[in-house]
Design an enzyme around this catalytic site. Structure first.
Site, PDB file in Angstrom:
ATOM      1  CG  ASN A  73      29.446  61.902   7.002  1.00  0.00           C
ATOM      2  OD1 ASN A  73      29.096  62.667   6.121  1.00  0.00           O
ATOM      3  ND2 ASN A  73      30.455  62.166   7.823  1.00  0.00           N
TER       4      ASN A  73
ATOM      5  CG  HIS B 261      27.880  61.420  14.315  1.00  0.00           C
ATOM      6  ND1 HIS B 261      27.938  60.070  14.016  1.00  0.00           N
ATOM      7  CD2 HIS B 261      28.898  61.990  13.639  1.00  0.00           C
ATOM      8  CE1 HIS B 261      28.957  59.849  13.197  1.00  0.00           C
ATOM      9  NE2 HIS B 261      29.549  61.002  12.939  1.00  0.00           N
TER      10      HIS B 261
END
Length: 113
Positions: free
Chosen positions: A86, A99
């Protein structure tokens, strides 16, 4: 980075259920899993968002994808899995250290939500 949650996890200041670690990445179980397997793969180098990646990070980003593939095999995700990152608020990013979510162990739906 001092106030970064994931930097603190990498440093061992905050506990996490480690799944994998090498000199470039750290992977651990998500505390709020959305699938039977939900692992976060993070670079040890602090990079806030995907927009902050530059050409010198290309090898690191490739290493993350190789690690995701390796972990999917080790975690018996042979029927399929998803790798998602995201970016920023509208993209759903809540921790500003890039991440990658490795999820699987069930039929994934599209669109995800």
């Amino acid at each position: 980075m001092q106030d970064c949650l994931f930097c603190k996890i990498i440093a061992g200041e905050i506990p996490a259920q480690k799944v994998y670690e090498d000199d470039k990445v750290y992977a651990f179980k998500d505390i709020a899993p959305v699938a039977p397997v939900h692992v976060l793969i993070i670079p040890k180098k602090h990079i806030s968002t995907l927009e902050d990646i530059n050409a010198e990070d290309a090898e690191l980003m490739g290493h993350i994808m190789v690690t995701a593939s390796k972990l999917a095999k080790e975690l018996s995700l042979g029927k399929g899995y998803r790798v998602v990152s995201n970016c920023k608020e509208d993209g759903g990013q809540t921790v500003y250290h890039i991440h990658f979510h490795l999820t699987g162990g069930r039929q994934m739906q599209w669109p995800p939500g």
